[in-house]
Design a protein around this motif. Structure first.
Motif, PDB file in Angstrom:
ATOM      1  N   VAL A 111       0.846  -1.205   0.000  1.00 46.73           N
ATOM      2  CA  VAL A 111       0.000   0.000   0.000  1.00 46.73           C
ATOM      3  C   VAL A 111       0.878   1.251   0.000  1.00 46.73           C
ATOM      4  CG1 VAL A 111      -1.696   1.306   1.326  1.00 46.73           C
ATOM      5  CG2 VAL A 111      -1.937  -1.171   1.099  1.00 46.73           C
ATOM      6  N   ALA A 112       1.963   1.229   0.783  1.00 46.52           N
ATOM      7  CA  ALA A 112       2.858   2.384   0.803  1.00 46.52           C
ATOM      8  C   ALA A 112       3.486   2.606  -0.570  1.00 46.52           C
ATOM      9  CB  ALA A 112       3.943   2.185   1.862  1.00 46.52           C
ATOM     10  N   TRP A 113       3.865   1.505  -1.249  1.00 44.54           N
ATOM     11  CA  TRP A 113       4.456   1.620  -2.581  1.00 44.54           C
ATOM     12  C   TRP A 113       3.438   2.164  -3.578  1.00 44.54           C
ATOM     13  CZ3 TRP A 113       3.417  -1.038  -7.222  1.00 44.54           C
ATOM     14  CH2 TRP A 113       4.357  -0.860  -8.236  1.00 44.54           C
ATOM     15  N   ARG A 142       0.878   4.131  -2.977  1.00 46.43           N
ATOM     16  CA  ARG A 142       0.662   5.558  -2.707  1.00 46.43           C
ATOM     17  C   ARG A 142       1.834   6.390  -3.216  1.00 46.43           C
ATOM     18  NH1 ARG A 142      -1.778   4.679   3.377  1.00 46.43           N
ATOM     19  NH2 ARG A 142      -3.991   4.594   2.769  1.00 46.43           N
ATOM     20  N   ASP A 143       3.056   5.822  -3.084  1.00 48.90           N
ATOM     21  CA  ASP A 143       4.224   6.529  -3.598  1.00 48.90           C
ATOM     22  C   ASP A 143       4.188   6.617  -5.115  1.00 48.90           C
ATOM     23  OD1 ASP A 143       6.958   7.671  -3.132  1.00 48.90           O
ATOM     24  OD2 ASP A 143       7.530   5.947  -4.353  1.00 48.90           O
ATOM     25  N   GLN A 144       3.648   5.596  -5.769  1.00 47.17           N
ATOM     26  CA  GLN A 144       3.584   5.566  -7.227  1.00 47.17           C
ATOM     27  C   GLN A 144       2.477   6.465  -7.787  1.00 47.17           C
ATOM     28  OE1 GLN A 144       5.234   3.502  -9.802  1.00 47.17           O
ATOM     29  NE2 GLN A 144       6.821   3.405  -8.226  1.00 47.17           N
ATOM     30  N   TYR A 145       1.305   6.486  -7.130  1.00 48.24           N
ATOM     31  CA  TYR A 145       0.127   7.103  -7.749  1.00 48.24           C
ATOM     32  C   TYR A 145      -0.503   8.229  -6.931  1.00 48.24           C
ATOM     33  CZ  TYR A 145       0.622   2.968 -10.615  1.00 48.24           C
ATOM     34  OH  TYR A 145       1.126   1.996 -11.452  1.00 48.24           O
ATOM     35  N   GLY A 146      -0.050   8.428  -5.708  1.00 48.95           N
ATOM     36  CA  GLY A 146      -0.555   9.549  -4.926  1.00 48.95           C
ATOM     37  C   GLY A 146      -2.056   9.484  -4.702  1.00 48.95           C
ATOM     38  N   ASP A 147      -2.718  10.636  -4.865  1.00 51.40           N
ATOM     39  CA  ASP A 147      -4.163  10.718  -4.615  1.00 51.40           C
ATOM     40  C   ASP A 147      -4.995  10.003  -5.682  1.00 51.40           C
ATOM     41  OD1 ASP A 147      -3.653  12.184  -2.372  1.00 51.40           O
ATOM     42  OD2 ASP A 147      -3.925  14.134  -3.338  1.00 51.40           O
ATOM     43  N   GLN A 148      -4.360   9.614  -6.784  1.00 51.42           N
ATOM     44  CA  GLN A 148      -5.122   8.888  -7.811  1.00 51.42           C
ATOM     45  C   GLN A 148      -5.447   7.457  -7.357  1.00 51.42           C
ATOM     46  OE1 GLN A 148      -3.936  10.385 -12.120  1.00 51.42           O
ATOM     47  NE2 GLN A 148      -2.072  10.003 -10.934  1.00 51.42           N
ATOM     48  N   LEU A 149      -4.722   6.966  -6.361  1.00 54.48           N
ATOM     49  CA  LEU A 149      -5.048   5.666  -5.765  1.00 54.48           C
ATOM     50  C   LEU A 149      -6.279   5.856  -4.885  1.00 54.48           C
ATOM     51  CD1 LEU A 149      -4.261   2.674  -5.127  1.00 54.48           C
ATOM     52  CD2 LEU A 149      -2.991   3.602  -3.171  1.00 54.48           C
ATOM     53  N   VAL A 150      -7.416   5.276  -5.275  1.00 52.24           N
ATOM     54  CA  VAL A 150      -8.668   5.531  -4.553  1.00 52.24           C
ATOM     55  C   VAL A 150      -9.152   4.325  -3.758  1.00 52.24           C
ATOM     56  CG1 VAL A 150      -9.401   7.323  -6.164  1.00 52.24           C
ATOM     57  CG2 VAL A 150     -10.034   4.939  -6.592  1.00 52.24           C
ATOM     58  N   HIS A 180      -4.337 -11.867  -1.852  1.00 51.49           N
ATOM     59  CA  HIS A 180      -3.921 -10.905  -2.869  1.00 51.49           C
ATOM     60  C   HIS A 180      -4.698  -9.599  -2.714  1.00 51.49           C
ATOM     61  CE1 HIS A 180      -7.280 -13.167  -4.608  1.00 51.49           C
ATOM     62  NE2 HIS A 180      -7.585 -12.042  -5.253  1.00 51.49           N
ATOM     63  N   LEU A 181      -4.141  -8.565  -3.308  1.00 56.00           N
ATOM     64  CA  LEU A 181      -4.714  -7.222  -3.238  1.00 56.00           C
ATOM     65  C   LEU A 181      -5.147  -6.761  -4.617  1.00 56.00           C
ATOM     66  CD1 LEU A 181      -2.043  -5.454  -0.960  1.00 56.00           C
ATOM     67  CD2 LEU A 181      -4.210  -6.499  -0.239  1.00 56.00           C
ATOM     68  N   HIS A 182      -6.244  -6.013  -4.667  1.00 55.10           N
ATOM     69  CA  HIS A 182      -6.692  -5.323  -5.875  1.00 55.10           C
ATOM     70  C   HIS A 182      -6.613  -3.825  -5.596  1.00 55.10           C
ATOM     71  CE1 HIS A 182      -8.414  -8.805  -8.069  1.00 55.10           C
ATOM     72  NE2 HIS A 182      -8.567  -9.301  -6.832  1.00 55.10           N
ATOM     73  N   ALA A 183      -5.836  -3.109  -6.407  1.00 50.70           N
ATOM     74  CA  ALA A 183      -5.715  -1.661  -6.257  1.00 50.70           C
ATOM     75  C   ALA A 183      -6.329  -0.989  -7.480  1.00 50.70           C
ATOM     76  CB  ALA A 183      -4.252  -1.259  -6.111  1.00 50.70           C
ATOM     77  N   LEU A 240       8.589  -3.308 -12.098  1.00 46.60           N
ATOM     78  CA  LEU A 240       8.681  -4.507 -11.281  1.00 46.60           C
ATOM     79  C   LEU A 240       9.936  -4.507 -10.408  1.00 46.60           C
ATOM     80  CD1 LEU A 240       7.521  -7.157 -13.921  1.00 46.60           C
ATOM     81  CD2 LEU A 240       6.277  -6.421 -11.878  1.00 46.60           C
ATOM     82  N   ASP A 241      11.037  -3.965 -10.948  1.00 49.43           N
ATOM     83  CA  ASP A 241      12.261  -3.876 -10.143  1.00 49.43           C
ATOM     84  C   ASP A 241      12.051  -2.956  -8.941  1.00 49.43           C
ATOM     85  OD1 ASP A 241      13.602  -5.587 -11.828  1.00 49.43           O
ATOM     86  OD2 ASP A 241      14.632  -4.000 -12.952  1.00 49.43           O
ATOM     87  N   ASP A 242      11.355  -1.864  -9.160  1.00 48.19           N
ATOM     88  CA  ASP A 242      11.102  -0.922  -8.058  1.00 48.19           C
ATOM     89  C   ASP A 242      10.219  -1.573  -6.992  1.00 48.19           C
ATOM     90  OD1 ASP A 242      11.337   2.026  -7.187  1.00 48.19           O
ATOM     91  OD2 ASP A 242       9.182   1.673  -7.082  1.00 48.19           O
TER      92      ASP A 242
END
Length: 411
Positions: free
Chosen positions: A117-119, A121-129, A141-144, A198-200
């Motif tokens: 989840v932290a990754w 948010r770092d990747q997409y900011g507020d666009q992660l809803v 598993h997670l669905h984002a 994927l490396d990140d």
């Protein structure tokens, strides 16, 4: 520990092969018609952001309101086949049986989930809803879900591979590069961008969670090499965990040191404030003492002046003058003087009248004395003339016996 799994896909409302945004929302909500692949569907759990119904409503409202600028500067609604949603699936390699039966595995999954989840948010900011978790399949598993925030609601830039390929395509062929070579270069940009993505994820989530970057089949590893790599991954995970523990302890030590330093600074500040307050109080006390000393000096001087004045005042007149002069030295005396003024004036007027009467009486006596003196002289002269006449008469004839005539003094 097995390898990581992460995938990103884009979806439009129309979709391809029936997999549009509506189907995706049905699938994550576990609507039966969209969950045929799950033996015993279970409700998703919200890890971050919106629940499935709120997610669907937000996406659909934004898609309806989105506008795309066309030729002539006009705006039109976005097409049904335009991608408006990015969905990411992140899976942990532990089985659900392990997850449910082994507390240490459940703890590993929870730590992996927090890192993921932290990754995101770092990747997409507020666009992660929204981030949701499923526990009804073979692996946790997670669905984002990420919604674009631009007016046209274009989801393409949310996909790292599509974004890189689109940039190469928009730049056009290099000098001497044909269309086929240009297309291959755009595809390589797509692959490199996805590899970097994927490396990140592996560096920030996979490694700390003890996950391998790739599986054995893609690298043609032997079973022994694969197990050795897994052992190394576990060792790396433990080393990273120890490093995190040491980092946490170091941070805690730094925090304690900062807290103690802050307390010392606060205590020093309090002592400094107390010292300043004491100095200010001492200065104020010194000023008050000087004021009292000055007041005493003035009172002493005034007493000495009053003593000298009292010595000069003797008798009733001096006492009255002293009283009057003393009364003139204060506002209260002024009011008393105003009250006594009529009486004093009457005394002064009576004294003047008495003096005038005394002067008039003295003048009258003087005039009476002068008149009496004149009358006495006149009487003496008349007596002398009478005696002269008697002497003359006696020479010519004897005078008969005549009773003397009394002489009354002239008034």
């Amino acid at each position: 520990m097995a390898f990581q799994f992460a995938r990103v896909e884009l979806y439009s409302r129309k979709g391809k092969e029936g997999r549009g945004t509506g189907f995706i929302f049905d699938e994550v909500s576990r609507v039966p018609s969209a969950s045929m692949h799950v033996k015993a569907p279970g409700a998703p759990m919200v890890v971050a952001g919106l629940d499935p119904d709120a997610l669907r409503a937000l996406h659909d409202d934004r898609a309806v309101a989105a506008r795309q600028e066309v030729k002539g500067g006009k705006l039109r609604a976005v097409r049904q086949d335009q991608n408006t949603l990015a969905a990411i699936v992140l899976s942990h390699p532990a089985t659900m049986d392990e997850y449910r039966s082994r507390p240490e595995v459940a703890a590993d999954v929870r730590a992996w989930e927090q890192r993921s989840v932290a990754w995101l948010r770092d990747q997409y900011g507020d666009q992660l809803v929204s981030v949701l978790r499923h526990e009804d399949e073979s692996h946790p598993h997670l669905h984002a879900y990420i919604l674009p925030d631009d007016p046209g609601m274009k989801a393409g830039p949310l996909h790292p591979g599509f974004r890189a390929k689109a940039a190469v395509t928009a730049a056009g062929p290099r000098p001497g590069e044909d269309e086929k070579a240009h297309s291959k270069r755009a595809n390589r940009a797509y692959q490199e961008a996805m590899r970097g993505w994927l490396d990140d994820y592996h560096a920030k989530v996979g490694q700390p969670s003890g996950l391998l970057r790739l599986g054995p089949r893609k690298r043609h590893l032997t079973r022994a090499a694969w197990h050795e790599e897994k052992r190394q991954a576990v060792a790396l995970k433990e080393a990273l965990a120890k490093a995190e523990t040491l980092k946490a302890k170091g941070a805690a030590f730094v925090d304690r040191t900062k807290e103690e330093a802050a307390k010392l600074r606060a205590d020093a500040a309090r002592r400094a404030d107390a010292a300043k307050a004491a100095i200010v109080a001492a200065q104020a006390a010194e000023r008050r003492a000087k004021e009292r000393e000055e007041t005493a000096r003035r009172a002493t001087a005034q007493a000495e002046r009053a003593t000298r004045a009292a010595r000069r005042l003797t008798g009733l007149g001096g006492a009255l003058r002293g009283l009057w002069d003393g009364l003139r030295r204060s506002k209260l005396a002024a009011r008393i003087r105003e009250e006594l003024r009529p009486t004093v004036e009457r005394w002064q007027q009576a004294e003047a009248a008495a003096a005038a009467r005394a002067a008039a009486e003295s003048d009258r006596r003087a005039r009476a004395e002068r008149r009496a003196s004149i009358l006495s002289a006149s009487a003496a002269e008349l007596g002398a003339q009478r005696d002269e006449l008697r002497r003359r008469l006696d020479r010519y004839e004897p005078a008969p016996e005549v009773a003397p005539v009394p002489v009354r003094p002239h008034p």
